[in-house]
Structure formats: C-alpha cells, structure tokens
Scaffold this active site. Structure first.
Site, PDB file in Angstrom:
ATOM      1  N   CYS A 104       0.838  -1.204   0.000  1.00  0.00           N
ATOM      2  CA  CYS A 104       0.000   0.000   0.000  1.00  0.00           C
ATOM      3  C   CYS A 104       0.869   1.249   0.000  1.00  0.00           C
ATOM      4  O   CYS A 104       1.712   1.425   0.878  1.00  0.00           O
ATOM      5  CB  CYS A 104      -0.918   0.001   1.212  1.00  0.00           C
ATOM      6  SG  CYS A 104      -1.999   1.450   1.233  1.00  0.00           S
ATOM      7  N   HIS A 173       3.164  -5.793  -7.116  1.00  0.00           N
ATOM      8  CA  HIS A 173       2.591  -4.734  -7.955  1.00  0.00           C
ATOM      9  C   HIS A 173       3.737  -4.097  -8.736  1.00  0.00           C
ATOM     10  O   HIS A 173       4.759  -3.741  -8.155  1.00  0.00           O
ATOM     11  CB  HIS A 173       1.897  -3.689  -7.071  1.00  0.00           C
ATOM     12  CG  HIS A 173       1.217  -2.613  -7.849  1.00  0.00           C
ATOM     13  ND1 HIS A 173      -0.152  -2.584  -8.027  1.00  0.00           N
ATOM     14  CD2 HIS A 173       1.703  -1.546  -8.519  1.00  0.00           C
ATOM     15  CE1 HIS A 173      -0.467  -1.526  -8.774  1.00  0.00           C
ATOM     16  NE2 HIS A 173       0.643  -0.887  -9.076  1.00  0.00           N
ATOM     17  N   ARG A 229      -8.052  -2.783  -9.559  1.00  0.00           N
ATOM     18  CA  ARG A 229      -8.903  -1.735 -10.141  1.00  0.00           C
ATOM     19  C   ARG A 229      -9.621  -2.196 -11.401  1.00  0.00           C
ATOM     20  O   ARG A 229     -10.699  -1.697 -11.720  1.00  0.00           O
ATOM     21  CB  ARG A 229      -8.061  -0.483 -10.401  1.00  0.00           C
ATOM     22  CG  ARG A 229      -7.612   0.208  -9.104  1.00  0.00           C
ATOM     23  CD  ARG A 229      -6.678   1.380  -9.359  1.00  0.00           C
ATOM     24  NE  ARG A 229      -5.439   0.929  -9.975  1.00  0.00           N
ATOM     25  CZ  ARG A 229      -4.605   1.709 -10.660  1.00  0.00           C
ATOM     26  NH1 ARG A 229      -4.898   2.978 -10.846  1.00  0.00           N
ATOM     27  NH2 ARG A 229      -3.490   1.225 -11.165  1.00  0.00           N
TER      28      ARG A 229
END
Length: 332
Positions: A104, A173, A229
């Site tokens: 995050c 990510h 997303r």
C-alpha cells in the site's frame, strides 16, 4: 493452458486473485468476484493493532461469514510482534491464509512505517516475516511493490528473504512506492523475482483486459495474477480473462440485463451487509464504476449520489436500465 496456482496446501480453482483494496474488497465484493470466476479474493487490509478492532470499519473487515475457502486476510502494520499477534488472532477467527501488506502506497499507511514504506528497512522486513510465519500454522503470503523508488527496486532481495522466512507466495505490484498509481506498471522486476525464487509469484498492476492478462503472464512467467482496479465495476473481468486464457477467444460483453442483475444484486448485498445508512453511501462508488461506460455525462450518477434511501437507489437503477434498453439518454 492455465497455470496451476497453489498457496501452501491450497490449490486454487484458477490463478486469478482479487487484489486487496481498502474500502473495496469487502465481503459482498469478494463473494461477487468469486461467483464471477475469481479463484481467490483477499480481504481489505486489517490494521495490526487489535485495540482498534472494535470500530465499525474493523468489524466489517473481519467478517468472513459464508465465504468460500480458502479465506485470505491481509494485515498491515510495522511492528513485528503486533503483526504476529494480529495474524494469530485472525487465524483464530477463521483466516486460512494471512497476507502481509507491503504494497500500500497511501501516506497514512506509509507514514506509520507500514505498507510499502517497510521496503526501505530490509532488517525490519526480515523480522516481520519471521515473526508472522512463526506465529501461525496457516500459510503466510506477502504483497509488495517493486521497491521504494526507481533507484531502489529491491523486490528481488525481499523475495529471497521472504522465501527463506517461510512465506508461501508473493504478489508484486509493478510499480514502486514513489510511483503510487501513476504511469504504467512495469513487469521486468516481477519476471526477475520469479526467476530467483521457487515459491509462487503473482503479478499485479494494470491488468484490465484479457489480452493484458495473457501478456503479463507470458512476460513474467508468473503463477497467476492479482486483479484490483480492473474489477471495479467489472467483476465479470475474471470470467472474461479465464475464457480468453483457455480458448484464445473473447466472451461477448455481458448484456444490459445481466449488468443490471449483477448491479442490483450487489446493491442489495451492500445494503444488507452494512445496514441501510452505510450501505447507501458505500453503494455510490460502486455504481459510479459500473456506469462509467454508460453514463458518460455523469448526470445520472450525480442524481444517484444524492439518494439516501436503499429502495430508492434500487428503483432508480431499474429506471436507468429501462431507459437504456429503450435507447434513452439520461438527462438531469
């Protein structure tokens, strides 16, 4: 041919995982994505400090009733003992996989030396990984970014550390902490990590179409994909990607009737799960995502966001789709 995805003793139905997203991957969304084809859905992150778990937000995040197995819960924090305790307690609540958040980029998380901020301190990372793995009997996974910034891409170093500590799978990510969600994700670092470890590696970032899914799997050699997303307002993306990976062909876009059915069902679940007041508020962002491609003037969404009543939300969606089927364009 779909890769087989395993996390510890669990063989997933398929290698597509719903990425944990704060304020998004609540129980209704996780269950919907599983019905739409996802092989696993990870909970939104739970803060490691259990003294904060009495809040309404934490109580809903800790709710996994009726979810298909395996249940994966993400924990976030920067204190090894606190994270170990949080892992132990969540396993006691029924978590079958514990995921540690080092991905995050949000300031409110990073300023507390948690999330991707931890990647700056490799000694602390090692302590956290070892403490959490020792604390529980269930598999522990790690989600991280490629590094702190473009000059400090240390994902491969942390990946080896994670494997040595007993971490069972990695999700990466394809951006650094400094990138936040800007620019394009890069997958070379993920491919490098995959080449250096024996544990499963899942690629994440900008996977918004079946073609992109195949491209990222091919480029990285990853064991599977985390989709975040790309699933907002399009939970059927999982079945679309699965079909494409298995057949090389595209599924047709879901018809309006099905989109309406999925959306109204999702609304009902949100209203039921959160109660009317909170459910109505949380429904607004999801409706915004579902209708992005339809309501390009945003007129309907502006009106929808002013509705305070659950039944009125449902009625307005039904009227909106009836209008779409009749070829009407919504006007305020």
């Amino acid at each position: 041919m779909l890769p087989t995805a395993k996390i510890g003793p669990y063989t997933l139905p398929n290698p597509l995982i719903v990425a944990p997203m704060a304020g998004v991957t609540d129980r209704p969304f996780r269950q919907l994505c599983r019905r739409m084809g996802a092989g696993l859905a990870v909970s939104e992150m739970v803060i490691a400090d259990s003294k904060l778990w009495h809040t309404r937000k934490s109580r809903t995040r800790l709710n996994h009733e009726g979810e298909p197995e395996p249940r994966s819960v993400q924990i976030a924090g920067g204190d090894p003992q606190m994270l170990a305790d949080a892992a132990r307690q969540n396993a006691g609540f029924g978590a079958q996989i514990i995921d540690i958040n080092m991905g995050c980029p949000a300031k409110k998380v990073c300023n507390k030396a948690a999330g991707s901020a931890l990647m700056k301190d490799e000694a602390l990372v090692r302590e956290i990984l070892e403490a959490v793995v020792k604390a529980v009997d269930v598999p522990v996974t790690l989600k991280m970014r490629t590094g702190w910034d473009s000059d400090n891409r240390n994902a491969a170093v942390i990946a080896r550390m994670a494997q040595d500590a007993g971490i069972q799978a990695l999700a990466i990510h394809g951006r650094t902490r400094a990138d936040k969600y800007n620019g394009d994700a890069e997958y070379d670092t993920i491919a490098e990590v995959k080449s250096r470890v024996q544990i499963p590696v899942f690629a994440n970032g900008d996977i918004t179409s079946p073609e992109k899914a195949l491209k990222v799997l091919s480029h990285t050699g990853a064991d599977g994909l985390l989709i975040g997303r790309g699933a907002q307002g399009r939970p059927w993306i999982f079945r679309e990607i699965l079909h494409y990976l298995e057949t090389g062909k595209h599924l047709p876009e879901p018809p309006l009737d099905e989109v309406e059915q999925i959306l109204t069902g999702h609304l009902a679940e949100l209203h039921s799960f959160y109660g009317e007041k909170m459910g109505v508020r949380i429904a607004r962002k999801h409706v915004g995502w579902y209708l992005q491609s339809h309501d390009q003037s945003r007129q309907f969404r502006k009106r929808f966001n002013a509705i305070e009543d659950a039944l009125e939300q449902k009625d307005s969606i039904e009227q909106y789709f009836a209008g779409l089927r009749n070829g009407e364009v919504f006007a305020a």
